[in-house]
Design a protein around this motif. Structure first.
Motif, PDB file in Angstrom:
ATOM      1  N   GLU A 109      -9.056 -46.727 -32.943  1.00  0.00           N
ATOM      2  CA  GLU A 109      -9.620 -48.039 -32.623  1.00  0.00           C
ATOM      3  C   GLU A 109      -9.004 -48.630 -31.359  1.00  0.00           C
ATOM      4  N   LEU A 110      -8.072 -47.901 -30.748  1.00  0.00           N
ATOM      5  CA  LEU A 110      -7.359 -48.405 -29.576  1.00  0.00           C
ATOM      6  C   LEU A 110      -7.866 -47.758 -28.294  1.00  0.00           C
ATOM      7  N   GLY A 111      -7.647 -48.467 -27.174  1.00  0.00           N
ATOM      8  CA  GLY A 111      -7.995 -47.941 -25.862  1.00  0.00           C
ATOM      9  C   GLY A 111      -6.794 -47.984 -24.947  1.00  0.00           C
ATOM     10  N   PRO A 112      -6.958 -47.554 -23.681  1.00  0.00           N
ATOM     11  CA  PRO A 112      -5.831 -47.528 -22.747  1.00  0.00           C
ATOM     12  C   PRO A 112      -5.111 -48.862 -22.614  1.00  0.00           C
ATOM     13  N   LYS A 113      -5.863 -49.952 -22.573  1.00  0.00           N
ATOM     14  CA  LYS A 113      -5.228 -51.264 -22.407  1.00  0.00           C
ATOM     15  C   LYS A 113      -4.424 -51.670 -23.636  1.00  0.00           C
ATOM     16  N   ASP A 114      -4.780 -51.127 -24.780  1.00  0.00           N
ATOM     17  CA  ASP A 114      -4.022 -51.400 -25.998  1.00  0.00           C
ATOM     18  C   ASP A 114      -2.747 -50.568 -26.062  1.00  0.00           C
TER      19      ASP A 114
ATOM     20  N   GLN B 163       1.543 -35.332  -6.729  1.00  0.00           N
ATOM     21  CA  GLN B 163       0.687 -34.823  -5.669  1.00  0.00           C
ATOM     22  C   GLN B 163       1.427 -34.649  -4.346  1.00  0.00           C
ATOM     23  N   ILE B 164       2.314 -35.591  -4.020  1.00  0.00           N
ATOM     24  CA  ILE B 164       2.953 -35.606  -2.701  1.00  0.00           C
ATOM     25  C   ILE B 164       4.279 -34.850  -2.687  1.00  0.00           C
ATOM     26  N   ARG B 165       5.085 -35.055  -3.720  1.00  0.00           N
ATOM     27  CA  ARG B 165       6.437 -34.496  -3.742  1.00  0.00           C
ATOM     28  C   ARG B 165       6.583 -33.300  -4.669  1.00  0.00           C
ATOM     29  N   GLY B 166       5.532 -32.990  -5.411  1.00  0.00           N
ATOM     30  CA  GLY B 166       5.610 -31.874  -6.340  1.00  0.00           C
ATOM     31  C   GLY B 166       6.420 -32.176  -7.583  1.00  0.00           C
ATOM     32  N   LEU B 167       6.584 -33.464  -7.903  1.00  0.00           N
ATOM     33  CA  LEU B 167       7.288 -33.847  -9.117  1.00  0.00           C
ATOM     34  C   LEU B 167       6.582 -33.238 -10.326  1.00  0.00           C
ATOM     35  N   LYS B 168       7.373 -32.785 -11.291  1.00  0.00           N
ATOM     36  CA  LYS B 168       6.825 -32.227 -12.520  1.00  0.00           C
ATOM     37  C   LYS B 168       7.033 -33.224 -13.656  1.00  0.00           C
ATOM     38  N   VAL B 169       6.091 -33.265 -14.583  1.00  0.00           N
ATOM     39  CA  VAL B 169       6.159 -34.274 -15.640  1.00  0.00           C
ATOM     40  C   VAL B 169       5.706 -33.666 -16.965  1.00  0.00           C
ATOM     41  N   GLY B 170       6.454 -33.979 -18.025  1.00  0.00           N
ATOM     42  CA  GLY B 170       6.123 -33.457 -19.334  1.00  0.00           C
ATOM     43  C   GLY B 170       6.281 -34.504 -20.423  1.00  0.00           C
ATOM     44  N   LEU B 171       5.718 -34.210 -21.584  1.00  0.00           N
ATOM     45  CA  LEU B 171       5.804 -35.084 -22.751  1.00  0.00           C
ATOM     46  C   LEU B 171       6.371 -34.265 -23.910  1.00  0.00           C
ATOM     47  N   VAL B 172       7.425 -34.782 -24.538  1.00  0.00           N
ATOM     48  CA  VAL B 172       8.095 -34.064 -25.621  1.00  0.00           C
ATOM     49  C   VAL B 172       8.214 -35.016 -26.803  1.00  0.00           C
TER      50      VAL B 172
ATOM     51  N   ASN C  58      -2.170 -35.498 -29.351  1.00  0.00           N
ATOM     52  CA  ASN C  58      -3.434 -35.388 -28.622  1.00  0.00           C
ATOM     53  C   ASN C  58      -4.308 -36.617 -28.833  1.00  0.00           C
ATOM     54  N   SER C  59      -4.266 -37.207 -30.025  1.00  0.00           N
ATOM     55  CA  SER C  59      -5.060 -38.412 -30.289  1.00  0.00           C
ATOM     56  C   SER C  59      -4.606 -39.567 -29.400  1.00  0.00           C
TER      57      SER C  59
ATOM     58  N   LYS D 204      -6.386 -42.008 -22.323  1.00  0.00           N
ATOM     59  CA  LYS D 204      -6.949 -41.331 -21.143  1.00  0.00           C
ATOM     60  C   LYS D 204      -5.851 -40.677 -20.299  1.00  0.00           C
ATOM     61  N   LEU D 205      -4.922 -40.037 -20.984  1.00  0.00           N
ATOM     62  CA  LEU D 205      -3.832 -39.315 -20.316  1.00  0.00           C
ATOM     63  C   LEU D 205      -3.880 -37.819 -20.640  1.00  0.00           C
ATOM     64  N   ASN D 206      -5.054 -37.318 -20.999  1.00  0.00           N
ATOM     65  CA  ASN D 206      -5.183 -35.912 -21.401  1.00  0.00           C
ATOM     66  C   ASN D 206      -4.634 -34.951 -20.360  1.00  0.00           C
ATOM     67  N   ASP D 207      -4.893 -35.243 -19.086  1.00  0.00           N
ATOM     68  CA  ASP D 207      -4.535 -34.308 -18.021  1.00  0.00           C
ATOM     69  C   ASP D 207      -3.330 -34.772 -17.206  1.00  0.00           C
ATOM     70  N   PHE D 208      -2.637 -35.791 -17.696  1.00  0.00           N
ATOM     71  CA  PHE D 208      -1.541 -36.351 -16.899  1.00  0.00           C
ATOM     72  C   PHE D 208      -0.311 -35.439 -16.915  1.00  0.00           C
ATOM     73  N   PHE D 209       0.026 -34.911 -18.074  1.00  0.00           N
ATOM     74  CA  PHE D 209       1.264 -34.148 -18.230  1.00  0.00           C
ATOM     75  C   PHE D 209       1.009 -32.663 -18.012  1.00  0.00           C
ATOM     76  N   GLN D 210       1.900 -32.037 -17.250  1.00  0.00           N
ATOM     77  CA  GLN D 210       1.775 -30.602 -17.002  1.00  0.00           C
ATOM     78  C   GLN D 210       2.202 -29.783 -18.211  1.00  0.00           C
ATOM     79  N   VAL D 211       3.067 -30.358 -19.035  1.00  0.00           N
ATOM     80  CA  VAL D 211       3.543 -29.706 -20.245  1.00  0.00           C
ATOM     81  C   VAL D 211       3.605 -30.750 -21.353  1.00  0.00           C
ATOM     82  N   THR D 212       3.118 -30.400 -22.533  1.00  0.00           N
ATOM     83  CA  THR D 212       3.284 -31.262 -23.709  1.00  0.00           C
ATOM     84  C   THR D 212       3.851 -30.406 -24.848  1.00  0.00           C
ATOM     85  N   ILE D 213       4.904 -30.914 -25.465  1.00  0.00           N
ATOM     86  CA  ILE D 213       5.568 -30.217 -26.564  1.00  0.00           C
ATOM     87  C   ILE D 213       5.560 -31.134 -27.780  1.00  0.00           C
TER      88      ILE D 213
END
Length: 229
Positions: free
Chosen positions: A110-115, A133-142, A151-152, A158-167
């Motif tokens: 029932e929630l969205g990004p703003k919530d 994009q600019i510095r090649g920083l890597k980002v993950g979610l653990v 995943n929910s 709307k962060l499905n594609d934000f993290f390069q790695v999710t654990i």
């Protein structure tokens, strides 16, 4: 050497680089760090207790549950209920987890990004996206949450594609406070501990981060520094 600092406010990326100029990767915890989601977990546990539990545990309010239990992964909560005889002997861990998950997902859907994403975190994530994009920083979610829950949250935010790695806890034999999830994320991102900054809010997560040997920020911006999933 592990470097640690505490922050009461969500930082900017400029502040991060000022303190940690040599980092190549940032790893986020999810509940209580990326999202202010602890209250949602507490409400889900409250509903679960009312269906499955017995005794003194039924007297706890969602706020009291948040204080007492949200710092622990759900299997640890189940173990505590069993130890205190607050569950009938025929209730399995799988049944407990499935019911709690169903209550939680009803709330998440029932929630969205703003919530889910507060304004300072939204700004921080935008800065990180540019740095990727600019510095090649890597980002993950653990997270110590299961994959479906992770995943929910990411889908609704709307962060499905934000993290390069999710654990998730489903991806490791051992979960937090064991360092395995963070070590696995660093291996997948091809970074060393001294090149990695971990953002965590709980003693459990901080213990895992410390054992992984990375730099750490104790995230206290949601006011629940003793809680995490």
């Amino acid at each position: 050497m592990v470097k640690r600092m505490k922050l009461d406010q969500i930082p900017t990326l400029e502040q991060i680089y000022a303190s940690y100029p040599n980092i190549l990767a940032i790893l986020f915890d999810m509940d209580g760090t990326l999202f202010d989601s602890e209250g949602q977990h507490a409400v889900a546990l409250h509903h679960t207790f009312r269906v499955l539990a017995q005794g003194e545990i039924l007297k706890l309010s969602p706020d009291e549950i948040k204080h007492q239990y949200i710092g622990k992964p759900d299997p640890h909560v189940f173990d505590d209920l069993v130890k205190n005889k607050w569950l009938e002997s025929n209730i399995s861990l799988d049944k407990f987890l499935e019911l709690k998950k169903s209550f939680l997902h009803k709330t998440i859907n029932e929630l969205g990004p703003k919530d889910l994403i507060v304004a300072p975190m939204e700004l921080f994530l935008k800065e990180i996206h540019k740095a990727v994009q600019i510095r090649g920083l890597k980002v993950g979610l653990v997270s110590a949450s299961e994959r479906l829950t992770m995943n929910s949250y990411l889908f609704q935010a709307k962060l499905n594609d934000f993290f390069q790695v999710t654990i998730s806890r489903d991806d490791c034999v051992r979960s937090k406070p064991d360092p395995m999830p963070y070590i696995q994320a660093m291996r997948k991102l091809s970074v060393r501990p001294n090149e990695t900054l971990i953002l965590e809010d709980s003693p459990t997560g901080l213990k895992a981060a410390r054992a992984a040997g990375a730099h750490m920020i104790q995230a206290r911006w949601f006011g629940m520094s003793n809680c995490s999933h």
